[in-house]
Design a protein around this motif. Structure first.
Motif, PDB file in Angstrom:
ATOM      1  N   GLU A 156       0.870  -1.103  -0.096  1.00  0.00           N
ATOM      2  CA  GLU A 156       0.040  -0.114   0.028  1.00  0.00           C
ATOM      3  C   GLU A 156       0.892   1.300  -0.004  1.00  0.00           C
ATOM      4  N   ILE A 157       0.410   2.358  -0.808  1.00  0.00           N
ATOM      5  CA  ILE A 157       0.991   3.496  -0.683  1.00  0.00           C
ATOM      6  C   ILE A 157       0.204   4.637   0.185  1.00  0.00           C
ATOM      7  N   GLU A 158       0.979   5.394   1.061  1.00  0.00           N
ATOM      8  CA  GLU A 158       0.175   6.371   1.845  1.00  0.00           C
ATOM      9  C   GLU A 158       0.083   7.418   0.900  1.00  0.00           C
ATOM     10  N   LEU A 159      -0.990   7.946   0.768  1.00  0.00           N
ATOM     11  CA  LEU A 159      -1.043   9.482  -0.124  1.00  0.00           C
ATOM     12  C   LEU A 159      -0.909  10.328   0.819  1.00  0.00           C
ATOM     13  N   PRO A 160      -0.194  11.754   0.592  1.00  0.00           N
ATOM     14  CA  PRO A 160      -0.248  12.613   1.224  1.00  0.00           C
ATOM     15  C   PRO A 160      -1.328  13.479   1.588  1.00  0.00           C
ATOM     16  N   ASP A 161      -1.516  14.673   2.272  1.00  0.00           N
ATOM     17  CA  ASP A 161      -2.440  15.631   2.498  1.00  0.00           C
ATOM     18  C   ASP A 161      -2.141  16.339   1.005  1.00  0.00           C
ATOM     19  N   PHE A 162      -2.890  16.124  -0.198  1.00  0.00           N
ATOM     20  CA  PHE A 162      -2.686  16.722  -1.246  1.00  0.00           C
ATOM     21  C   PHE A 162      -2.988  18.262  -1.166  1.00  0.00           C
ATOM     22  N   ASP A 163      -3.815  18.994  -0.444  1.00  0.00           N
ATOM     23  CA  ASP A 163      -4.236  20.277  -0.199  1.00  0.00           C
ATOM     24  C   ASP A 163      -2.890  20.792   0.152  1.00  0.00           C
ATOM     25  N   GLU A 164      -1.910  20.123   1.157  1.00  0.00           N
ATOM     26  CA  GLU A 164      -0.870  20.725   1.946  1.00  0.00           C
ATOM     27  C   GLU A 164       0.163  20.525   0.966  1.00  0.00           C
ATOM     28  N   LEU A 165       0.281  19.523   0.046  1.00  0.00           N
ATOM     29  CA  LEU A 165       1.321  19.255  -0.728  1.00  0.00           C
ATOM     30  C   LEU A 165       1.258  20.522  -1.890  1.00  0.00           C
ATOM     31  N   PHE A 166       0.312  20.628  -2.428  1.00  0.00           N
ATOM     32  CA  PHE A 166       0.218  21.369  -3.694  1.00  0.00           C
ATOM     33  C   PHE A 166      -0.045  22.739  -3.041  1.00  0.00           C
ATOM     34  N   GLY A 167      -0.563  23.254  -1.868  1.00  0.00           N
ATOM     35  CA  GLY A 167      -0.535  24.482  -1.247  1.00  0.00           C
ATOM     36  C   GLY A 167       0.963  24.996  -0.860  1.00  0.00           C
ATOM     37  N   ARG A 168       2.042  23.978  -0.708  1.00  0.00           N
ATOM     38  CA  ARG A 168       3.513  24.057  -0.386  1.00  0.00           C
ATOM     39  C   ARG A 168       4.119  24.415  -1.722  1.00  0.00           C
ATOM     40  N   ILE A 169       3.732  23.758  -2.690  1.00  0.00           N
ATOM     41  CA  ILE A 169       4.282  24.033  -4.094  1.00  0.00           C
ATOM     42  C   ILE A 169       3.851  25.381  -4.723  1.00  0.00           C
ATOM     43  N   GLN A 170       2.418  25.815  -4.435  1.00  0.00           N
ATOM     44  CA  GLN A 170       2.168  27.162  -4.783  1.00  0.00           C
ATOM     45  C   GLN A 170       2.903  28.246  -4.266  1.00  0.00           C
ATOM     46  N   GLN A 171       3.294  28.107  -2.931  1.00  0.00           N
ATOM     47  CA  GLN A 171       4.005  29.086  -2.117  1.00  0.00           C
ATOM     48  C   GLN A 171       5.392  29.305  -2.634  1.00  0.00           C
ATOM     49  N   VAL A 172       6.004  28.356  -3.106  1.00  0.00           N
ATOM     50  CA  VAL A 172       7.451  28.176  -3.408  1.00  0.00           C
ATOM     51  C   VAL A 172       7.512  28.497  -4.917  1.00  0.00           C
ATOM     52  N   SER A 173       6.501  28.330  -5.631  1.00  0.00           N
ATOM     53  CA  SER A 173       6.747  28.212  -7.252  1.00  0.00           C
ATOM     54  C   SER A 173       5.616  29.117  -7.824  1.00  0.00           C
ATOM     55  N   PRO A 174       6.007  30.337  -8.109  1.00  0.00           N
ATOM     56  CA  PRO A 174       5.018  31.204  -8.638  1.00  0.00           C
ATOM     57  C   PRO A 174       4.396  30.729  -9.875  1.00  0.00           C
ATOM     58  N   LEU A 175       5.369  30.025 -10.894  1.00  0.00           N
ATOM     59  CA  LEU A 175       4.734  29.573 -12.203  1.00  0.00           C
ATOM     60  C   LEU A 175       4.004  28.466 -11.978  1.00  0.00           C
ATOM     61  N   ALA A 176       4.125  27.419 -10.860  1.00  0.00           N
ATOM     62  CA  ALA A 176       3.047  26.682 -10.611  1.00  0.00           C
ATOM     63  C   ALA A 176       1.711  27.249  -9.977  1.00  0.00           C
ATOM     64  N   ARG A 177       1.741  28.058  -9.218  1.00  0.00           N
ATOM     65  CA  ARG A 177       0.634  28.625  -8.833  1.00  0.00           C
ATOM     66  C   ARG A 177       0.044  29.253  -9.828  1.00  0.00           C
ATOM     67  N   GLN A 178       0.592  29.893 -10.850  1.00  0.00           N
ATOM     68  CA  GLN A 178       0.066  30.509 -11.868  1.00  0.00           C
ATOM     69  C   GLN A 178      -0.900  29.410 -12.861  1.00  0.00           C
ATOM     70  N   VAL A 179      -0.269  28.419 -12.936  1.00  0.00           N
ATOM     71  CA  VAL A 179      -0.714  27.183 -13.697  1.00  0.00           C
ATOM     72  C   VAL A 179      -1.953  26.701 -13.047  1.00  0.00           C
ATOM     73  N   MET A 180      -1.757  26.390 -11.625  1.00  0.00           N
ATOM     74  CA  MET A 180      -2.895  25.727 -11.027  1.00  0.00           C
ATOM     75  C   MET A 180      -4.239  26.931 -10.940  1.00  0.00           C
ATOM     76  N   GLN A 181      -3.816  28.003 -10.558  1.00  0.00           N
ATOM     77  CA  GLN A 181      -4.917  29.213 -10.586  1.00  0.00           C
ATOM     78  C   GLN A 181      -5.816  29.410 -11.838  1.00  0.00           C
ATOM     79  N   ASN A 182      -4.940  29.205 -13.016  1.00  0.00           N
ATOM     80  CA  ASN A 182      -5.583  29.003 -14.264  1.00  0.00           C
ATOM     81  C   ASN A 182      -6.125  27.805 -15.024  1.00  0.00           C
ATOM     82  N   ASN A 183      -6.096  26.805 -14.101  1.00  0.00           N
ATOM     83  CA  ASN A 183      -6.499  25.567 -14.557  1.00  0.00           C
ATOM     84  C   ASN A 183      -8.182  25.640 -14.876  1.00  0.00           C
ATOM     85  N   GLY A 184      -8.158  24.951 -16.184  1.00  0.00           N
ATOM     86  CA  GLY A 184      -9.678  25.011 -16.852  1.00  0.00           C
ATOM     87  C   GLY A 184      -9.709  26.043 -17.744  1.00  0.00           C
ATOM     88  N   GLN A 185      -8.700  27.216 -17.750  1.00  0.00           N
ATOM     89  CA  GLN A 185      -9.208  28.297 -18.252  1.00  0.00           C
ATOM     90  C   GLN A 185      -8.126  28.492 -19.630  1.00  0.00           C
TER      91      GLN A 185
END
Length: 288
Positions: free
Chosen positions: A56-85
């Motif tokens: 079995e693989i333990e899944l992380p808290d994905f909200d926390e994971l991608f929240g961290r990524i968005q804090q340190v990577s402005p380009l990742a934050r841009q991509v996720m915020q524009n998701n679907g647009q």
């Protein structure tokens, strides 16, 4: 995590990609994260079967994971915020480097004429002793995220430019990607196209012993913009049973890494790579 081979579209000998990868892998106290990504108490864990029976693989808290990524990577934050647009304002020309204001990045280099044209750093990030580094590059060519992941994570491709690599492979791919996408909130953070536990080992060299890592890695696709996010985080000590059999080596830890690729034109794209690597052993942290 090893990306699927895409030899028909991957050109890993492209000079600009080679230089970028070399720089990505060579390399004031701040704290931004508070919640754990994994849970040591089994009753609090969210797991998913791997393709290996009984594992079995333990899944992380994905909200926390991608929240961290968005804090340190402005380009990742841009991509996720524009998701679907279908937002045409993509790339470094449109990122917001001012948020979050509590992270004080120190610019180490900025030169548009270089392949890696900007390098930023925060010392002793999260009080873990090691710095976090951010690299930016603007490249010419098709934006194919899986190829970029293969260039770093596929052993055959990695050996072409990294003489220190001994092993890199996917140990335990997740059995059902739908499980991961459900846990991520059905497209909230893009579409997860790859997820698994990976193992990496480097060679001993010049008195430095071999290092090994056990990471959970994934690939998120954003079809509306053609962007890709490649991410990973080190597994915890209670996951050590997932390490392969054999002699153990000094543990290095990638507390967080992510590579974000987003198209900026028909044949151009921007790349942002963020890494916090703890070398382990008795190596001074400033050598990271």
């Amino acid at each position: 995590m090893v990306s699927p081979n895409r030899s028909a579209t991957c050109n890993v000998s492209t000079p600009s990609c080679f230089v970028l990868a070399m720089l990505l892998c060579a390399t004031s106290s701040a704290s931004a994260f508070t919640s754990p990504m994994f849970q040591e108490i089994k009753t609090m864990q969210r797991t998913s079967p791997s393709k290996t029976e009984g594992v079995e693989i333990e899944l992380p808290d994905f909200d926390e994971l991608f929240g961290r990524i968005q804090q340190v990577s402005p380009l990742a934050r841009q991509v996720m915020q524009n998701n679907g647009q279908t937002n045409e304002e993509r790339g470094f020309d449109h990122v917001d480097d001012s948020w979050p204001s509590n992270l004080k990045w120190k610019n180490m280099e900025k030169n548009k004429r270089k392949t890696v044209h900007q390098i930023d750093r925060i010392e002793n990030f999260q009080n873990l002793g090691s710095p976090i580094l951010r690299f930016r590059s603007s490249l010419k060519g098709p934006c194919v995220g899986e190829c970029f992941a293969s260039f770093i994570m596929n052993l055959e491709e990695r050996q072409k430019w990294d003489p220190q690599i001994e092993q890199v492979r996917e140990e335990y791919p997740i059995y059902d990607l739908d499980t991961a996408n459900i846990a991520m909130g059905f497209g909230k953070f893009g579409d997860c196209s790859r997820l698994g536990v990976g193992y990496c080992q480097t060679k001993a060299n010049l008195g430095i012993t071999a290092r090994e890592q056990l990471t959970l890695c994934g690939i998120q696709e954003f079809p509306s913009s053609g962007s890709t996010l490649i991410w990973g985080t080190e597994m915890e000590s209670w996951h050590n049973h997932l390490l392969p059999e054999g002699d153990r080596h000094t543990r290095a830890k990638s507390h967080l890494f992510c590579t974000t690729l987003t198209p900026t034109g028909d044949d151009t794209f921007d790349v942002e790579y963020v890494l916090q690597l703890e070398i382990g052993g008795k190596m001074p942290t400033w050598l990271t």
